[in-house]
Scaffold this motif. Structure first.
Motif, PDB file in Angstrom:
ATOM      1  N   PRO A  12      30.280  17.734  56.759  1.00  0.00           N
ATOM      2  CA  PRO A  12      29.762  16.415  56.381  1.00  0.00           C
ATOM      3  C   PRO A  12      30.730  15.725  55.421  1.00  0.00           C
ATOM      4  N   PHE A  13      30.791  14.400  55.509  1.00  0.00           N
ATOM      5  CA  PHE A  13      31.705  13.629  54.669  1.00  0.00           C
ATOM      6  C   PHE A  13      31.530  13.972  53.195  1.00  0.00           C
ATOM      7  N   GLY A  14      30.290  14.099  52.744  1.00  0.00           N
ATOM      8  CA  GLY A  14      30.043  14.400  51.331  1.00  0.00           C
ATOM      9  C   GLY A  14      30.703  15.691  50.883  1.00  0.00           C
ATOM     10  N   ASP A  15      30.658  16.700  51.716  1.00  0.00           N
ATOM     11  CA  ASP A  15      31.298  17.977  51.379  1.00  0.00           C
ATOM     12  C   ASP A  15      32.812  17.817  51.293  1.00  0.00           C
ATOM     13  N   VAL A  16      33.373  17.125  52.256  1.00  0.00           N
ATOM     14  CA  VAL A  16      34.827  16.905  52.278  1.00  0.00           C
ATOM     15  C   VAL A  16      35.240  16.087  51.055  1.00  0.00           C
ATOM     16  N   PHE A  17      34.474  15.078  50.733  1.00  0.00           N
ATOM     17  CA  PHE A  17      34.779  14.225  49.593  1.00  0.00           C
ATOM     18  C   PHE A  17      34.743  15.012  48.291  1.00  0.00           C
ATOM     19  N   ARG A  18      33.712  15.825  48.108  1.00  0.00           N
ATOM     20  CA  ARG A  18      33.615  16.631  46.880  1.00  0.00           C
ATOM     21  C   ARG A  18      34.750  17.650  46.792  1.00  0.00           C
ATOM     22  N   GLU A  19      35.137  18.217  47.926  1.00  0.00           N
ATOM     23  CA  GLU A  19      36.283  19.133  47.944  1.00  0.00           C
ATOM     24  C   GLU A  19      37.554  18.394  47.523  1.00  0.00           C
ATOM     25  N   ARG A  20      37.678  17.162  47.943  1.00  0.00           N
ATOM     26  CA  ARG A  20      38.832  16.352  47.563  1.00  0.00           C
ATOM     27  C   ARG A  20      38.873  16.140  46.061  1.00  0.00           C
ATOM     28  N   LEU A  21      37.724  15.837  45.466  1.00  0.00           N
ATOM     29  CA  LEU A  21      37.662  15.685  44.014  1.00  0.00           C
ATOM     30  C   LEU A  21      38.039  16.989  43.311  1.00  0.00           C
ATOM     31  N   ASP A  22      37.538  18.097  43.808  1.00  0.00           N
ATOM     32  CA  ASP A  22      37.883  19.400  43.229  1.00  0.00           C
ATOM     33  C   ASP A  22      39.380  19.654  43.328  1.00  0.00           C
ATOM     34  N   ARG A  23      39.961  19.315  44.473  1.00  0.00           N
ATOM     35  CA  ARG A  23      41.395  19.516  44.683  1.00  0.00           C
ATOM     36  C   ARG A  23      42.209  18.629  43.737  1.00  0.00           C
ATOM     37  N   ILE A  24      41.749  17.402  43.515  1.00  0.00           N
ATOM     38  CA  ILE A  24      42.436  16.513  42.566  1.00  0.00           C
ATOM     39  C   ILE A  24      42.446  17.149  41.185  1.00  0.00           C
ATOM     40  N   GLU A  25      41.309  17.661  40.766  1.00  0.00           N
ATOM     41  CA  GLU A  25      41.209  18.277  39.444  1.00  0.00           C
ATOM     42  C   GLU A  25      42.132  19.493  39.339  1.00  0.00           C
TER      43      GLU A  25
END
Length: 89
Positions: A12-25
């Motif tokens: 789901p987009f939400g999961d991918v988006f949150r993973e992206r935020l985690d990766r940025i951090e």
């Protein structure tokens, strides 16, 4: 649908988006930046990504800006070390 009519197992987009935020951090720390400084450089409050984790934003443009900030810092560090990455060619 994908090749030959099979369905892909997409997250789901939400999961991918949150993973992206985690990766940025995570990537920010790797290049010596903290998440607060990334947010400041992107022109957003530090609380904004936390709010995005709870409720998805309408656009990912700011996340792309944050990723560019990290990529620029990585390129700066690589240049200082004399490292050339394949994606720079």
């Amino acid at each position: 649908m994908t090749k030959k009519g099979r369905r892909m197992n997409l997250k789901p987009f939400g999961d991918v988006f949150r993973e992206r935020l985690d990766r940025i951090e995570t990537e920010a720390r790797k290049v010596g930046l903290n998440f607060t400084s990334i947010c400041e450089q992107a022109g957003i409050s530090r609380a904004t990504p936390d709010r995005w984790r709870r409720k998805l934003p309408k656009t990912v443009e700011l996340v792309e800006t944050m990723e560019k900030i990290i990529a620029n810092k990585r390129a700066e560090l690589d240049a200082a070390r004399g490292i050339k990455r394949q994606d720079d060619e």
